[in-house]
Design a protein around this motif. Structure first.
Motif, PDB file in Angstrom:
ATOM      1  N   ILE A  44       0.829  -1.209   0.000  1.00 54.83           N
ATOM      2  CA  ILE A  44       0.000   0.000   0.000  1.00 54.83           C
ATOM      3  C   ILE A  44       0.864   1.260   0.000  1.00 54.83           C
ATOM      4  CG2 ILE A  44      -1.714   1.317   1.308  1.00 54.83           C
ATOM      5  CD1 ILE A  44      -2.819  -1.449   2.236  1.00 54.83           C
ATOM      6  N   GLY A  45       1.883   1.291   0.841  1.00 56.12           N
ATOM      7  CA  GLY A  45       2.776   2.458   0.874  1.00 56.12           C
ATOM      8  C   GLY A  45       3.458   2.660  -0.471  1.00 56.12           C
ATOM      9  N   SER A  46       3.936   1.573  -1.071  1.00 56.11           N
ATOM     10  CA  SER A  46       4.569   1.659  -2.402  1.00 56.11           C
ATOM     11  C   SER A  46       3.587   2.204  -3.425  1.00 56.11           C
ATOM     12  CB  SER A  46       5.052   0.277  -2.850  1.00 56.11           C
ATOM     13  OG  SER A  46       6.053  -0.204  -2.010  1.00 56.11           O
ATOM     14  N   SER A  47       2.364   1.735  -3.376  1.00 55.96           N
ATOM     15  CA  SER A  47       1.339   2.183  -4.315  1.00 55.96           C
ATOM     16  C   SER A  47       1.072   3.683  -4.173  1.00 55.96           C
ATOM     17  CB  SER A  47       0.054   1.387  -4.092  1.00 55.96           C
ATOM     18  OG  SER A  47      -0.955   1.807  -4.976  1.00 55.96           O
ATOM     19  N   LEU A  48       0.991   4.151  -2.937  1.00 59.32           N
ATOM     20  CA  LEU A  48       0.762   5.580  -2.721  1.00 59.32           C
ATOM     21  C   LEU A  48       1.938   6.406  -3.236  1.00 59.32           C
ATOM     22  CD1 LEU A  48      -0.855   5.521   0.830  1.00 59.32           C
ATOM     23  CD2 LEU A  48      -2.001   5.999  -1.349  1.00 59.32           C
ATOM     24  N   ILE A  49       3.157   5.914  -3.025  1.00 60.42           N
ATOM     25  CA  ILE A  49       4.332   6.628  -3.538  1.00 60.42           C
ATOM     26  C   ILE A  49       4.310   6.641  -5.065  1.00 60.42           C
ATOM     27  CG2 ILE A  49       6.851   6.565  -3.722  1.00 60.42           C
ATOM     28  CD1 ILE A  49       6.847   5.582  -0.759  1.00 60.42           C
ATOM     29  N   HIS A  50       3.935   5.530  -5.680  1.00 59.95           N
ATOM     30  CA  HIS A  50       3.828   5.498  -7.146  1.00 59.95           C
ATOM     31  C   HIS A  50       2.766   6.484  -7.640  1.00 59.95           C
ATOM     32  CE1 HIS A  50       6.720   2.369  -7.532  1.00 59.95           C
ATOM     33  NE2 HIS A  50       5.961   1.421  -7.004  1.00 59.95           N
ATOM     34  N   ASP A  51       1.674   6.630  -6.895  1.00 55.12           N
ATOM     35  CA  ASP A  51       0.654   7.619  -7.246  1.00 55.12           C
ATOM     36  C   ASP A  51       1.234   9.031  -7.201  1.00 55.12           C
ATOM     37  OD1 ASP A  51      -1.229   5.591  -7.541  1.00 55.12           O
ATOM     38  OD2 ASP A  51      -2.179   5.962  -5.585  1.00 55.12           O
ATOM     39  N   ALA A  52       2.043   9.303  -6.177  1.00 54.69           N
ATOM     40  CA  ALA A  52       2.677  10.625  -6.061  1.00 54.69           C
ATOM     41  C   ALA A  52       3.671  10.850  -7.196  1.00 54.69           C
ATOM     42  CB  ALA A  52       3.369  10.763  -4.708  1.00 54.69           C
ATOM     43  N   GLU A  53       4.411   9.807  -7.575  1.00 52.37           N
ATOM     44  CA  GLU A  53       5.352   9.921  -8.703  1.00 52.37           C
ATOM     45  C   GLU A  53       4.601  10.224  -9.997  1.00 52.37           C
ATOM     46  OE1 GLU A  53       8.706   6.784  -7.007  1.00 52.37           O
ATOM     47  OE2 GLU A  53       7.122   6.056  -8.338  1.00 52.37           O
ATOM     48  N   ALA A  54       3.479   9.540 -10.219  1.00 51.56           N
ATOM     49  CA  ALA A  54       2.679   9.782 -11.424  1.00 51.56           C
ATOM     50  C   ALA A  54       2.135  11.203 -11.418  1.00 51.56           C
ATOM     51  CB  ALA A  54       1.539   8.770 -11.513  1.00 51.56           C
ATOM     52  N   TYR A  55       1.704  11.664 -10.260  1.00 53.44           N
ATOM     53  CA  TYR A  55       1.208  13.034 -10.135  1.00 53.44           C
ATOM     54  C   TYR A  55       2.316  14.035 -10.473  1.00 53.44           C
ATOM     55  CZ  TYR A  55      -0.415  17.325  -7.902  1.00 53.44           C
ATOM     56  OH  TYR A  55      -0.768  18.635  -7.644  1.00 53.44           O
ATOM     57  N   ALA A  56       3.519  13.806  -9.946  1.00 54.81           N
ATOM     58  CA  ALA A  56       4.649  14.707 -10.232  1.00 54.81           C
ATOM     59  C   ALA A  56       4.902  14.781 -11.736  1.00 54.81           C
ATOM     60  CB  ALA A  56       5.902  14.235  -9.495  1.00 54.81           C
ATOM     61  N   GLN A  57       4.875  13.637 -12.401  1.00 50.38           N
ATOM     62  CA  GLN A  57       5.090  13.626 -13.848  1.00 50.38           C
ATOM     63  C   GLN A  57       3.966  14.355 -14.580  1.00 50.38           C
ATOM     64  OE1 GLN A  57       5.768   9.490 -14.790  1.00 50.38           O
ATOM     65  NE2 GLN A  57       7.918   9.622 -14.213  1.00 50.38           N
ATOM     66  N   GLU A  58       2.733  14.165 -14.125  1.00 52.28           N
ATOM     67  CA  GLU A  58       1.591  14.846 -14.751  1.00 52.28           C
ATOM     68  C   GLU A  58       1.729  16.361 -14.709  1.00 52.28           C
ATOM     69  OE1 GLU A  58      -2.136  13.622 -13.040  1.00 52.28           O
ATOM     70  OE2 GLU A  58      -1.694  11.504 -13.394  1.00 52.28           O
ATOM     71  N   ILE A  59       2.298  16.877 -13.625  1.00 54.45           N
ATOM     72  CA  ILE A  59       2.424  18.324 -13.495  1.00 54.45           C
ATOM     73  C   ILE A  59       3.808  18.822 -13.909  1.00 54.45           C
ATOM     74  CG2 ILE A  59       0.590  18.496 -11.765  1.00 54.45           C
ATOM     75  CD1 ILE A  59       2.774  18.800  -9.621  1.00 54.45           C
ATOM     76  N   GLY A  60       4.600  17.936 -14.501  1.00 53.73           N
ATOM     77  CA  GLY A  60       5.883  18.336 -15.075  1.00 53.73           C
ATOM     78  C   GLY A  60       7.016  18.519 -14.091  1.00 53.73           C
ATOM     79  N   ILE A  61       6.962  17.817 -12.967  1.00 58.70           N
ATOM     80  CA  ILE A  61       8.028  17.919 -11.972  1.00 58.70           C
ATOM     81  C   ILE A  61       8.841  16.632 -11.989  1.00 58.70           C
ATOM     82  CG2 ILE A  61       8.524  18.070  -9.495  1.00 58.70           C
ATOM     83  CD1 ILE A  61       6.262  20.066  -9.266  1.00 58.70           C
TER      84      ILE A  61
END
Length: 98
Positions: free
Chosen positions: A43-60
């Motif tokens: 679950i923790g890994s999944s949440l971190i992957h969600d944050a990574e995807a979000y960062a990429q979506e916003i160009g960070i």
């Protein structure tokens, strides 16, 4: 931004801050918490992957966070996900990735 995992109730969350600064834009993982009963299930890994995807979506391109030196279990998770120590801040380490 807050990412959550649920099983009829919130069982984990990850608070994320976006920082746009002159020297570097980054997403800061402010707080990751997984209810003890739900740990070691990815679950923790999944949440971190969600944050990574979000960062990429916003160009960070950078993710930073702190981890207490005494929290070896969390640090093993971050290393497994490819994060590295960026700086030693006394009783905690600053970690970066992406």
């Amino acid at each position: 931004m807050l990412f959550v995992a649920e099983d009829n109730e919130v069982v984990a969350y990850l608070a994320v801050e976006v920082h746009r600064e002159d020297e570097m834009d980054y997403v800061y993982l402010d707080d990751l918490s997984v209810t003890e009963k739900y740990r070691s299930q990815g679950i923790g890994s999944s949440l971190i992957h969600d944050a990574e995807a979000y960062a990429q979506e916003i160009g960070i391109q950078h993710i930073l966070f702190h981890v207490e030196k005494s929290n070896t279990e969390a640090f093993r998770l971050y290393e497994k996900l490819g994060y590295k120590i960026f700086r030693d801040d006394g009783n905690r380490r600053r970690v970066s990735g992406i």
